[in-house]
Design an enzyme around this catalytic site. Structure first.
Site, mmCIF file in Angstrom:
data_model
loop_
_atom_site.group_PDB
_atom_site.id
_atom_site.type_symbol
_atom_site.label_atom_id
_atom_site.label_comp_id
_atom_site.label_asym_id
_atom_site.label_seq_id
_atom_site.Cartn_x
_atom_site.Cartn_y
_atom_site.Cartn_z
ATOM 1 N N SER A 1 0.855 -1.185 0.000
ATOM 2 C CA SER A 1 0.000 0.000 0.000
ATOM 3 C C SER A 1 0.895 1.240 0.000
ATOM 4 O O SER A 1 1.886 1.289 0.736
ATOM 5 C CB SER A 1 -0.913 -0.011 1.230
ATOM 6 O OG SER A 1 -1.778 1.092 1.204
ATOM 7 N N GLU A 2 0.532 2.232 -0.804
ATOM 8 C CA GLU A 2 1.384 3.411 -0.994
ATOM 9 C C GLU A 2 1.816 4.069 0.303
ATOM 10 O O GLU A 2 2.890 4.666 0.381
ATOM 11 C CB GLU A 2 0.654 4.489 -1.826
ATOM 12 C CG GLU A 2 0.348 4.115 -3.232
ATOM 13 C CD GLU A 2 -1.059 3.574 -3.388
ATOM 14 O OE1 GLU A 2 -1.358 2.539 -2.738
ATOM 15 O OE2 GLU A 2 -1.837 4.164 -4.139
ATOM 16 N N ASN A 3 0.930 4.024 1.309
ATOM 17 C CA ASN A 3 1.227 4.727 2.552
ATOM 18 C C ASN A 3 2.166 3.949 3.467
ATOM 19 O O ASN A 3 2.127 4.105 4.680
ATOM 20 C CB ASN A 3 -0.070 5.104 3.279
ATOM 21 C CG ASN A 3 -0.991 3.916 3.523
ATOM 22 O OD1 ASN A 3 -1.064 3.015 2.688
ATOM 23 N ND2 ASN A 3 -1.679 3.909 4.631
ATOM 24 N N GLY A 4 2.995 3.085 2.871
ATOM 25 C CA GLY A 4 4.084 2.509 3.635
ATOM 26 C C GLY A 4 3.802 1.164 4.270
ATOM 27 O O GLY A 4 4.339 0.861 5.343
ATOM 28 N N SER B 1 8.405 3.762 0.332
ATOM 29 C CA SER B 1 7.268 3.042 -0.238
ATOM 30 C C SER B 1 7.169 3.303 -1.740
ATOM 31 O O SER B 1 6.935 2.378 -2.532
ATOM 32 C CB SER B 1 5.982 3.487 0.460
ATOM 33 O OG SER B 1 4.867 2.848 -0.103
#
Lengths: 226, 213, 226, 213
Positions: B47-50, B89
């Protein structure tokens, strides 16, 4: 003795000037320094450029800062969401500037600012309207656009733990933009849920070393976040 | 002409993801894909948010407010999962380490162009998020979407009318009517069709020629 | 089931081709994957380009690889040290190429390779002979040189702990170049002192996530390093 | 003409470092500076190989083989110290976060040029390490070195003869004979001299004009 821990929001905000570029951590509500944003509203600085992933939600926090007319421009990747009513009103009325940046480019531009890289190349946005007017260049047969470092005067970040040297840890996905913003600003202010004694954080597992942090303040986020 | 419902679309795509792939799922139908990967097949969701190694939604009484996905919904972390910051990320995405990204789209063109972020050049404040990073950076981009718009206009097209997210990026499209590869210098090629759906029906609902293999 | 743990050095080295660019972690002896380097010697690949901070020490490890004539070129920041006898012999004899890179530029070039950045600008080396022939450019009144990503076919790294998804931790200053090398190579092979069960590593404190690691092998570094 | 010995040079420099600075000390005499910062003054030492908050050398029976400084000597970590990888460590340097770097040098020129890495353009395999990163990236660069070479040639010069490490970077020089600021459009300015050393002696040992304030 170095002591970056401050006891009041007034101390935390001291010296933030009108016209500042303010980097605001968080991805949605998670890792978003709500108490520091409220303190910035209280502090009163205006003509701000705010860098945040989203353009605020509802009528509190960043949305309230915008509604009060303190924000000249917002730099973000995702301005439009269900709750971004204030931004949309202001934007339609021509009362706020917007710079849309792909999310990864935004993160990388701040990391670059923190790392002394004034510009770099990326494939992201090539062939789209977001590359309009940007320098393009081929490397090994692929086209890239040049992007510039994005530096802050101030960063407001949220950590999980902090100590008097300014070392921070983050919890779960609360990390997100906070570490890159911390390194990209001249004055980095961190709100944390827990203050630790110097030496209590495991040296291998400090997520943001204190060199990137100017001030630390403890906040009580309530039982849901404990 | 019935075709797949959304769940069946997500399940159809899920069956094509092999064990060991690192996969980023976009917001909407793409997110549902995660629910249809068999539990004994290890696919690592990013997920992009790490988040790397994301798990399904938690039980209501197990929600951790510090743990949300890119759509800001509560999720869980699998054993072996880890967290990182946004630049790391997106290094995973932009550095070509993600095997597959699945996105929704407004339009996909026969040359692989995808448009999924802005509905016109005059859109005042379009939200790009991480879509352009994923389109340009993932090793493969697959799209999952309804075959036509609600008012029946085709979404598989000769050339996109909406502003592009990424040019020449889409490798495969999953719709309610079937699965279509995007092949260089050829265009859309039918991989298979949903049960009970005929090729001429799908062609009629498409804005570009559908080739057969 | 994903299982990146391999049981033999032959499995660890499988597929490494002649002509490869090999990134080798470590800063001096610390964090240097000695057992993997020995295995690479055993494996037999030649015509290698090696990227490492130092140009080997004594007549073992990287120095032995060079002495065996397997290394065409070395890219490093600090080729000359008290023990770099093999390198100096070969270099004087014109039997090995050398590219000197400032240490920070070397780290940043590999991080760029891992992050999809083909080139970036830095102030390091401006006005020196190491900037000769490099493109220069001013940003905000300061001059910078353009540097290119440095990608590896293979990275040999040393971690402290590893699990079957390839997640790694490092101990103390053993981290150094290892994480940036892990992300910059197509095939990353890690030797670790300890194998952990999946889920035993704390998710916030994984230093190199498994996405950057292809194979993990446990080695016994002896009691001094335990 | 006696001047300072190496320990006194290091001590003289140490007294000018205020509490709270982040400081990188090069190999050689610069490393000794750390021993002369009073224990009650918190100065945070950085080492290129990913250490922030470095402490002094350990007792022989307390050596941790995983913990060395940039000179590859065993060191310790202070409470509050942390580790990071090389790119993050050099981000601290190159991003302008280090308040002070102290290096040795072959030559320092009156315009602040420093030469400390290669003894000639024909040097076959000079070792640059992190010197160019530190010279270009730290907020301040101070040099600590003997005033002359072993055979008596001056190291404070009008223009460097050796290949440069970084142009116009040095702000201050500490030698066995005294302390000298590098002032723009002026050159070397005497801050103070070692006990028993006369200005004309120092001038005679220098290859550039020494100004007084």
């Amino acid at each position: 003795m170095i002591n970056k821990i401050v006891q009041s929001m007034a101390e935390a905000m001291a010296g933030i000037k009108d016209g500042s570029t303010v980097l605001i951590g968080g991805f949605g509500a998670v890792g978003q320094p709500d108490e520091l944003i409220e303190a910035l509203i209280e502090h009163g600085a205006r003509d701000l450029v705010c860098v945040a992933n989203n353009a605020g939600n509802g009528r509190v926090g960043l949305a309230k800062l915008m509604e009060l007319g303190r924000v000249r421009k917002i730099i973000c990747s995702f301005p439009r969401s269900a709750g971004s009513v204030v931004f949309e009103e202001l934007y339609r009325a021509g009362k706020i500037e917007l710079e849309i940046v792909p999310q990864g480019t935004m993160a990388e531009r701040m990391r670059a600012a923190g790392a002394g890289v004034p510009a770099f190349f990326t494939a992201t946005s090539v062939g789209t309207i977001l590359a309009n007017g940007k320098e393009q260049r081929d490397f090994n047969g692929r086209t890239y656009v040049m992007e510039h470092a994005l530096k802050g005067d101030v960063a407001l970040v949220e950590g999980w733990e902090g100590d008097r040297w300014g070392n921070l840890t983050y919890r779960a996905s609360g990390r997100n933009f906070n570490p890159v913003m911390a390194m990209a600003a001249d004055l980095t202010i961190a709100q944390v849920s827990h203050i630790r004694e110097l030496g209590d954080l495991v040296p291998e597992n400090v997520h943001t070393p204190g060199i990137f942090v100017s001030r630390v303040i403890q906040v009580d986020r309530g039982p849901a976040w404990a | 002409m019935q075709g797949f419902d959304r769940k069946a679309m997500a399940a159809r795509l899920a069956q094509d993801i092999p064990e060991g792939w690192y996969v980023n799922l976009g917001i909407g139908i793409p997110t549902m894909v995660g629910d249809y990967v068999p539990l004994d097949r290890e696919v690592i969701l990013h997920s992009e948010n790490g988040i790397l190694g994301m798990g399904p939604a938690p039980a209501k009484d197990k929600v951790d407010p510090w743990l949300v996905n890119a759509g800001k919904q509560a999720v869980t972390l699998r054993a072996g999962g880890s967290y990182c910051h946004h630049a790391d990320s997106f290094a995973m995405i932009r550095g070509g380490h993600i095997d597959l990204c699945v996105l929704g789209a407004f339009e996909v063109a026969q040359n692989g162009d995808i448009a999924n972020w802005a509905t016109s050049e005059n859109d005042t404040a379009p939200a790009v998020g991480g879509a352009m990073d994923l389109g340009a950076g993932a090793k493969r981009l697959w799209v999952i979407m309804e075959h036509t718009t609600k008012d029946g206009r085709p979404k598989l097209v000769e050339a996109c009318g909406y502003p592009l997210t990424t040019p020449r990026a889409v490798k495969r499209v999953y719709t309610n009517l079937g699965v279509f590869d995007v092949v260089a210098e050829k265009g859309f090629v039918v991989v298979d069709l949903a049960p009970g759906v005929l090729l001429e029906q799908v062609q009629a609902a498409s804005g570009a020629v559908l080739h057969t293999q």
